[in-house]
Write a protein that holds these residues in place. Sequence first.
Motif, PDB file in Angstrom:
ATOM      1  N   LYS A  39       0.554  -1.364  -0.288  1.00  0.00           N
ATOM      2  CA  LYS A  39      -0.017   0.171  -0.032  1.00  0.00           C
ATOM      3  C   LYS A  39       1.083   1.458   0.587  1.00  0.00           C
ATOM      4  N   ASN A  40       1.955   1.050   0.492  1.00  0.00           N
ATOM      5  CA  ASN A  40       2.690   2.477   0.856  1.00  0.00           C
ATOM      6  C   ASN A  40       3.770   2.954  -0.479  1.00  0.00           C
ATOM      7  N   ASN A  92       0.881   3.983  -5.888  1.00  0.00           N
ATOM      8  CA  ASN A  92       0.225   5.159  -5.615  1.00  0.00           C
ATOM      9  C   ASN A  92      -0.692   5.004  -5.411  1.00  0.00           C
ATOM     10  N   ARG A  93      -1.848   6.212  -4.984  1.00  0.00           N
ATOM     11  CA  ARG A  93      -3.006   5.871  -3.268  1.00  0.00           C
ATOM     12  C   ARG A  93      -4.275   5.828  -4.272  1.00  0.00           C
ATOM     13  N   TYR A  94      -4.385   5.993  -5.759  1.00  0.00           N
ATOM     14  CA  TYR A  94      -5.395   5.763  -6.914  1.00  0.00           C
ATOM     15  C   TYR A  94      -5.350   4.278  -7.370  1.00  0.00           C
ATOM     16  N   SER A  95      -4.532   4.100  -7.256  1.00  0.00           N
ATOM     17  CA  SER A  95      -4.127   1.857  -8.235  1.00  0.00           C
ATOM     18  C   SER A  95      -4.531   1.752  -6.349  1.00  0.00           C
ATOM     19  N   TRP A  96      -4.273   1.712  -5.300  1.00  0.00           N
ATOM     20  CA  TRP A  96      -4.451   1.328  -4.314  1.00  0.00           C
ATOM     21  C   TRP A  96      -6.216   1.139  -4.229  1.00  0.00           C
ATOM     22  N   GLN A  97      -6.572   2.428  -4.191  1.00  0.00           N
ATOM     23  CA  GLN A  97      -7.647   2.924  -3.288  1.00  0.00           C
ATOM     24  C   GLN A  97      -8.925   2.475  -4.870  1.00  0.00           C
ATOM     25  N   ARG A  98      -8.987   2.223  -6.103  1.00  0.00           N
ATOM     26  CA  ARG A  98      -9.921   1.942  -7.549  1.00  0.00           C
ATOM     27  C   ARG A  98      -9.911   0.378  -7.786  1.00  0.00           C
ATOM     28  N   SER A 129      -6.669  -5.638  -1.132  1.00  0.00           N
ATOM     29  CA  SER A 129      -7.086  -6.170   0.084  1.00  0.00           C
ATOM     30  C   SER A 129      -7.810  -7.353  -0.101  1.00  0.00           C
TER      31      SER A 129
END
Length: 230
Positions: free
Chosen positions: A155-156, A159-165, A169
């Motif tokens: 997750k770290n 990039n935040r966008y790839s993780w959120q969309r 998990s």
Amino acid sequence: MEAVGPDSCGGGDTARGAEGRPAPEARVHFRVTRFIMEAGVKLGMQSIPIATACTIYHKFFCEINLDAYDPYLVAMSSLYLAGKVEEQHLRTRDIINVSNRYFHPGSEPLELDSRFWALRDSIVQCELLMLRVLRFQVSFQHPHKYLLHYLISLKNWLNRYSWQRTPISVTAWALLRDSYHGGLCLRFRAQHIAVAVLHLALQAYGVEVPAEAEAEKPWWQIYTMDTEIP
């Protein structure tokens, strides 16, 4: 990925029948471990005790022929024993009632009659048999803590966008849970299973790890080094 157990234990090549279909024994084990998972949830068990129950079940039938004992009785005893191993103790009465409701939806809890006490005694006696067959080796290292560590690290990294969309998990945890339908837990190391389900989740959504092409080693190789997580 290094195997740690014989192929015949936990669903190696012998778990496939003609035309690549699962062999009859593999189908039975799939159904029974599904029962363990669903009953475990209804009993309020956490993920680790349920995983331990599935592992105990698979390990027992690595040692004993499937025709020798009722697999659902073994499953009920596996739940009972796993509760003790993982310090989430269950009452035999609760296991019996949840199991009865599973097989007979809408039925009332069993009366405390001779049938109930005979079933309770069978669960306890089967538990003792399983302990002897498994030589009291019923404590296991599961992939859950490794997967949690890998997911936090990834997750770290992403990039935040790839993780959120993408539900990487959720998918990884679902794949890990489903892996206990078979005997992968007995054949491979916990950290290898954890990284395998994470790799599959990433592939399912077409997510690439940053700088993977330029790296000297694949990202999963870094995770699978012989390191222990306390």
